[in-house]
Design an enzyme around this catalytic site. Structure first.
Site, PDB file in Angstrom:
ATOM      1  N   SER A  61       0.829  -1.198   0.000  1.00  0.00           N
ATOM      2  CA  SER A  61       0.000   0.000   0.000  1.00  0.00           C
ATOM      3  C   SER A  61       0.867   1.253   0.000  1.00  0.00           C
ATOM      4  CB  SER A  61      -0.974  -0.033   1.183  1.00  0.00           C
ATOM      5  OG  SER A  61      -1.881   1.028   1.119  1.00  0.00           O
ATOM      6  N   ASP A  79      -2.867   5.887  -4.059  1.00  0.00           N
ATOM      7  CA  ASP A  79      -1.701   5.232  -3.460  1.00  0.00           C
ATOM      8  C   ASP A  79      -1.155   4.167  -4.411  1.00  0.00           C
ATOM      9  OD1 ASP A  79      -3.665   3.322  -3.192  1.00  0.00           O
ATOM     10  OD2 ASP A  79      -3.243   2.869  -1.093  1.00  0.00           O
ATOM     11  N   ASP A  92      -1.056   0.908  -4.827  1.00  0.00           N
ATOM     12  CA  ASP A  92      -1.845  -0.191  -5.376  1.00  0.00           C
ATOM     13  C   ASP A  92      -3.246   0.243  -5.791  1.00  0.00           C
ATOM     14  OD1 ASP A  92      -2.555   0.081  -2.634  1.00  0.00           O
ATOM     15  OD2 ASP A  92      -3.372  -1.944  -2.603  1.00  0.00           O
ATOM     16  N   ASP A 145      -5.927   1.473  -4.224  1.00  0.00           N
ATOM     17  CA  ASP A 145      -7.177   1.178  -3.516  1.00  0.00           C
ATOM     18  C   ASP A 145      -7.669   2.392  -2.727  1.00  0.00           C
ATOM     19  OD1 ASP A 145      -5.267   1.057  -1.507  1.00  0.00           O
ATOM     20  OD2 ASP A 145      -5.919  -0.872  -0.696  1.00  0.00           O
TER      21      ASP A 145
END
Length: 576
Positions: free
Chosen positions: A150, A302, A304, A306
């Site tokens: 993340s 961010d 990734d 999400d």
């Protein structure tokens, strides 16, 4: 002679056997000779699953992300899948982000699954976490894995595990898998792949996912309104560059300016201190570009993809970053309004949020005759709500940490569809002659002005973990009685599953899974939550205050009052 504690030495010696490759053994010997403190940090415990999966610093050892710790987890998951689905042809989807070693670690994970006679669908290159969640259901997989840490610093990587519904692991599967993992020896890991079972996927899944994102995130916005919205977007060197520009384009948003210096995926995140859209510094380059092009909205995601950060223009036409609660409130209200306009609200709908997010979500839901379900921190609990209430329709939901989910076609926070949704709201609001900021103020006048602030204390290493543990023990043994001259009237302890009325002394049971969270409620309506992070070496304090707002013109005065109130609470708790 360097002294190594016997229990630690036993762990270290295990990693110096032929089960482990020569590079690993050489690195461990180097730590023994030159850095005993780092050796202890690397081996003093096993990495554990937290609220967002397993994250840690990359390196050798049981407390690090490496081919062996991930291999052991993957072997355990493989064994569990064979146990749970004995007569089925097992399938798993795997994605990875831009972090160092993500691609090679993803291949290690694919190798172990295939060696256990499990068909693998491995993305050919980096992809977003929401697309992985989508792919699990789309490809009828039993499990999904995404390699990501993340928004953590560059030295971190991680491993999120998804189940058949596309949501992250929840009880009882998580505990059952951990039990199996703990019985596995490193020598039991099957690393030799069956390449025939590894299938590489890419554009065909991308196309279906983007189409689904556009379908779920679009709400009859006119072409003129879309053309009139000026957007700045940054992927912060992450995976969203593979999907969000394409999604916006397919949805008809062409007035999009991308921060070119942050377009290229890069695990070092060279232009930011932290690739975290919660941090104002992370969006600085995007906001600078927005001033140059006079943008209406700034969106950053961010690594990734999400979570998303959103900046809009305030009453003085200055760009300001909305916090996660504010973005969630705007999105949730908009979605419920759309359902209402289409006569889809029949009394069997719900939204989802978390115990540390704004209480305003409950107020919003009530105004639309929609249920508001509240779970523990982490989107896996919101995804679980969808499974737990199959007779109810899920509209959307979010949490304060900049995550939101639109509908149930993805079962994790989804910055791809949420970015499109934010643009839809902004475009329609601008067409009405208002800004998103003014729209937010309108909601405050209807439901009350809620202000939240998060304070995180970072405590790294073994000593830090012990310090955080002690802080929570102290908070339980010596609970606050008065905060900022306001009496504490209720204390919720999610570790003990109890809610105590401090006035009457009555205690009731909390029907939510146990978690190390403590929440105080005061007489004046303030809410203070304490929670150690499940994925970072931090303890977090969530402060929420509120007041009626009778008219929009009073917003700035009342906002300053509430900000001062939060300052006073933090000072009283010795956090400022």
């Amino acid at each position: 002679m360097i002294y190594i504690e016997p229990q630690l030495l036993e762990r270290v010696n295990t990693w110096l056997t032929p089960t482990f490759d020569q590079d690993t053994q050489d690195n461990i010997k180097d730590l023994i000779a030159n850095n005993p403190k780092a050796l202890k940090e690397s081996f003093y415990k096993n990495l554990e699953f937290g609220t967002g999966g397993m994250r840690g610093v990359m390196g050798v050892g049981t407390n690090r992300i490496n081919k062996y710790t991930l291999g052991k987890n993957t072997q355990g998951i493989s064994d569990y899948m064979h146990k749970m689905f004995p007569n089925e042809k097992l399938k798993v989807a795997i994605a990875y982000d831009c972090r160092h070693n993500s691609k090679s670690l993803a291949k290690v994970v694919a190798n172990v699954f295939s060696a256990n006679d499990i068909t693998v669908y491995l993305f050919e290159d980096l992809r977003t976490t929401p697309e992985l969640s989508f792919a699990v259901k789309h490809l009828n997989c039993h499990c999904g894995i995404v390699l990501t840490a993340s928004h953590n610093p560059p030295e971190y990587n991680g491993y999120k595990v998804y189940w058949q519904d596309g949501g992250q692991l929840v009880p009882p599967q998580d505990a059952e898998i951990i039990t199996i993992i703990n019985t596995i020896d490193y020598s039991d890991i099957k690393f030799t792949p069956n390449e025939e079972l590894i299938n590489y996927i890419g554009e065909t899944v991308d196309d279906v996912f983007i189409e689904a994102a556009v379908k779920n995130g679009s709400f009859n916005t006119s072409k003129e309104a879309k053309d009139n919205l000026n957007i700045v977007f940054t992927s912060l060197h992450g995976t969203s560059i593979t999907t969000i520009p394409q999604t916006l384009d397919k949805a008809g948003y062409n007035n999009v300016h991308i921060v070119e210096e942050q377009r290229e995926p890069n695990g070092d995140f060279p232009t930011v201190k932290s690739p975290n859209p919660e941090e104002p510094e992370a969006l600085k380059m995007a906001m600078d570009l927005a001033e140059k092009v006079n943008a209406d909205i700034v969106i950053g995601t961010d690594p990734d993809s999400d979570r998303l950060g959103v900046a809009v223009r305030n009453l003085e036409n200055e760009l300001v970053i909305l916090n996660g609660n504010q973005t969630m409130v705007l999105m949730t209200d908009f979605l419920m309004k759309q359902w209402q306009l289409k006569n889809k609200i029949k009394g069997k709908e719900f939204i989802g949020t978390t115990i540390v997010s704004t209480p305003m979500m409950e107020k919003l839901a009530k105004s639309y005759n929609v249920d508001c379900k509240i779970g523990l921190t982490g989107f896996k609990w919101i995804a679980k709500m969808i499974e737990d209430y199959p007779n109810l329709d899920f509209i959307g939901g979010g949490e304060e940490s900049f995550g939101f989910m639109v509908g149930d076609f993805v079962r994790d926070k989804d910055a791809v569809t949420s970015t499109l949704l934010a643009c839809e709201i902004a475009a329609q609001t601008k067409a009405e002659g208002k800004t998103l900021y003014e729209k937010l103020i309108d909601l405050y006048t209807q439901h009350g002005l809620y202000k939240e602030r998060l304070v995180s204390l970072t405590k790294k290493g073994i000593e830090g973990a012990q310090e955080i543990k002690q802080m929570m023990i102290d908070a339980r043994e010596n609970p606050l009685k008065i905060v900022n001259n306001s009496k504490v009237i209720k204390i919720e302890d999610y570790q003990l599953s109890t809610s105590k009325d401090t006035i009457s002394g009555e205690t009731s049971k909390i029907d939510i899974p146990k978690s190390n969270v403590l929440i105080y409620y005061t007489e004046d309506g303030s809410k203070i939550a304490l929670r150690p992070s499940g994925t970072e070496p931090k303890i977090k304090f969530y402060i929420s205050v509120n007041n009626d707002l009778d008219r929009a013109e009073s917003f700035m005065t009342m906002e300053r009052h509430l900000e001062s109130k939060i300052d006073a609470i933090l000072k009283d708790m010795k956090l400022a």
